[in-house]
Scaffold this active site. Structure first.
Site, PDB file in Angstrom:
ATOM      1  N   ASN A 167      35.581 -21.958  -4.614  1.00 29.61           N
ATOM      2  CA  ASN A 167      35.835 -23.332  -2.821  1.00 29.61           C
ATOM      3  C   ASN A 167      34.976 -23.140  -2.117  1.00 29.61           C
ATOM      4  O   ASN A 167      34.587 -22.306  -1.550  1.00 29.61           O
ATOM      5  CB  ASN A 167      37.121 -22.800  -2.932  1.00 29.61           C
ATOM      6  N   TRP A 168      34.004 -24.327  -2.058  1.00 28.58           N
ATOM      7  CA  TRP A 168      32.926 -24.446  -0.792  1.00 28.58           C
ATOM      8  C   TRP A 168      33.837 -24.771   0.028  1.00 28.58           C
ATOM      9  O   TRP A 168      33.096 -24.696   1.233  1.00 28.58           O
ATOM     10  CB  TRP A 168      31.698 -25.170  -1.307  1.00 28.58           C
ATOM     11  N   LYS A 169      35.147 -24.816   0.459  1.00 30.69           N
ATOM     12  CA  LYS A 169      36.004 -25.823   1.767  1.00 30.69           C
ATOM     13  C   LYS A 169      34.726 -26.237   2.246  1.00 30.69           C
ATOM     14  O   LYS A 169      33.984 -27.381   1.741  1.00 30.69           O
ATOM     15  CB  LYS A 169      35.921 -23.736   2.361  1.00 30.69           C
TER      16      LYS A 169
ATOM     17  N   HIS B 125      46.321 -25.885  -1.538  1.00 32.21           N
ATOM     18  CA  HIS B 125      45.678 -24.386  -1.110  1.00 32.21           C
ATOM     19  C   HIS B 125      46.654 -24.169   0.710  1.00 32.21           C
ATOM     20  O   HIS B 125      47.153 -24.919   1.142  1.00 32.21           O
ATOM     21  CB  HIS B 125      44.003 -24.656  -0.961  1.00 32.21           C
TER      22      HIS B 125
ATOM     23  N   GLU C 280      45.063 -23.351   3.055  1.00 34.34           N
ATOM     24  CA  GLU C 280      44.497 -23.812   4.235  1.00 34.34           C
ATOM     25  C   GLU C 280      45.524 -24.620   4.160  1.00 34.34           C
ATOM     26  O   GLU C 280      45.660 -25.051   5.694  1.00 34.34           O
ATOM     27  CB  GLU C 280      43.273 -23.798   3.844  1.00 34.34           C
TER      28      GLU C 280
ATOM     29  N   GLU D 240      46.773 -16.883  -4.618  1.00 36.59           N
ATOM     30  CA  GLU D 240      46.072 -16.682  -3.920  1.00 36.59           C
ATOM     31  C   GLU D 240      46.904 -15.725  -2.712  1.00 36.59           C
ATOM     32  O   GLU D 240      47.248 -16.444  -1.377  1.00 36.59           O
ATOM     33  CB  GLU D 240      45.129 -17.364  -2.880  1.00 36.59           C
TER      34      GLU D 240
ATOM     35  N   GLY E 141      39.585 -14.683   2.959  1.00 36.09           N
ATOM     36  CA  GLY E 141      39.101 -14.942   3.789  1.00 36.09           C
ATOM     37  C   GLY E 141      38.945 -13.347   5.093  1.00 36.09           C
ATOM     38  O   GLY E 141      37.922 -13.441   5.989  1.00 36.09           O
TER      39      GLY E 141
ATOM     40  N   SER F  38      38.950 -12.871  -1.516  1.00 34.50           N
ATOM     41  CA  SER F  38      37.811 -11.876  -1.142  1.00 34.50           C
ATOM     42  C   SER F  38      37.610 -11.274  -2.404  1.00 34.50           C
ATOM     43  O   SER F  38      37.061  -9.876  -2.750  1.00 34.50           O
ATOM     44  CB  SER F  38      38.725 -11.179   0.362  1.00 34.50           C
TER      45      SER F  38
ATOM     46  N   GLY G 110      36.337 -17.925  -2.921  1.00 34.57           N
ATOM     47  CA  GLY G 110      35.789 -18.790  -1.345  1.00 34.57           C
ATOM     48  C   GLY G 110      33.996 -18.639  -0.989  1.00 34.57           C
ATOM     49  O   GLY G 110      33.545 -19.207  -1.174  1.00 34.57           O
ATOM     50  N   GLY G 111      34.420 -17.203   0.265  1.00 33.03           N
ATOM     51  CA  GLY G 111      33.082 -16.977   1.173  1.00 33.03           C
ATOM     52  C   GLY G 111      31.782 -16.403   0.057  1.00 33.03           C
ATOM     53  O   GLY G 111      30.552 -16.653  -0.215  1.00 33.03           O
TER      54      GLY G 111
HETATM   55  P1  PGA Z   1      38.128 -16.479   0.168  1.00 40.95           P
HETATM   56  O1  PGA Z   1      38.516 -17.570  -0.290  1.00 40.95           O
HETATM   57  O2  PGA Z   1      37.284 -15.725  -1.455  1.00 40.95           O
HETATM   58  O3  PGA Z   1      36.706 -16.587   1.140  1.00 40.95           O
HETATM   59  O4  PGA Z   1      39.278 -15.374   0.162  1.00 40.95           O
HETATM   60  C1  PGA Z   1      39.235 -17.611  -1.141  1.00 40.95           C
HETATM   61  C2  PGA Z   1      39.909 -19.142  -1.709  1.00 40.95           C
HETATM   62  O5  PGA Z   1      40.548 -19.497   0.285  1.00 40.95           O
HETATM   63  O6  PGA Z   1      40.450 -20.403  -2.258  1.00 40.95           O
END
Ligand code: PGA
Length: 238
Positions: free
Chosen positions: A9-11, A94, A96, A164, A170, A202, A223-224
């Protein structure tokens, strides 16, 4: 047997040029045939991925979509438009977007229904906040979110649930493999056996192996650690 699923997930990251370099590096890998790798990229990178990934096993998708097929929804994107770009997956709900874009269980459900109707594979995100976990409400929250998201959906179609926990996204504070497994087993009881349930929050190359051995964890949403080819490569070749 469910195929392991590793999703980036590159956001809101990566230019088209950066996306091209990333996938070209990833494609030099010989991936084990028993797993599916998906990149969920910003809308602006999707045509680049369509070009770069037209041959090879790596799939891609978007990070959200609207539930309507077309119409006066300024700034939104529809399932048919994503299909035109060759997307096979779409992240829905998601945390966010639930937090920043007022997505609710109701809108998440509408989007899941639309995605399934168009044979896009929804990656439906659920998860509790830190306060909810501390109040021992984790199971109740995820049951409520999963039940609402999947209401009136055809569960014989391919579908993914991503567990999640919000406190793990994050933050560098991943759920332990045992915490994740416990939540996944709650979700498993609400779904059909072929539905893939993946963990996100994470995830790093250091903990992928411990996560993937859990019986109800079919993969990860990253994500990260999906932004650097070296890290994501380690994750997909766990
Ligand atoms: P993260 O993000 O790996 O940076 O914690 C995961 C996500 O939001 O899908």
């Amino acid at each position: 047997m469910r195929t392991p699923l590793l999703v980036a997930n590159w956001k809101m990251n990566k230019t088209m040029a950066e996306a091209r370099v990333f996938v070209q590096q990833l494609q030099t890998l010989t991936l084990p045939a028993d797993r599916t790798v998906v990149i969920c990229a910003p809308f602006t990178c999707l045509s680049t991925l369509q070009t770069e990934l037209s041959v090879g096993p790596i799939a891609y998708g978007a990070q959200t979509m609207h539930w309507a097929e077309r119409g006066a929804f300024t700034g939104e994107i529809s399932a048919p438009l994503l299909l035109e770009l060759g997307c096979r997956y779409v992240i829905i709900g998601h945390s966010e977007r639930r937090r920043d874009c007022n997505e609710t269980d109701v809108t998440v459900n509408k989007k899941v229904q639309t995605a399934l109707h168009y044979s896009l594979i929804p990656i439906v995100c659920v998860g509790e906040s830190l306060q909810q976990r501390q109040a021992n409400a984790t199971d109740q929250i995820i049951r409520q979110q999963v039940t609402a998201a999947l209401a009136n959906c055809d569960l014989t179609k391919p579908l993914v649930i991503a567990y999640e926990p919000i406190w793990a996204i994050g933050t560098g504070l991943a759920a332990t493999a045992q915490q994740a497994q416990a939540a996944h087993s709650v979700i498993r009881q609400l779904t059909t056996p072929q539905i893939q349930i993946i963990y996100g929050g994470s995830v790093t190359p250091a903990d992928i192996a411990a996560v993937m051995v859990q019986p109800d964890i079919d993969g990860v949403l990253v994500g990260g650690a999906s932004l650097l080819p070296a890290d994501f490569t380690k994750i997909v070749s766990y």
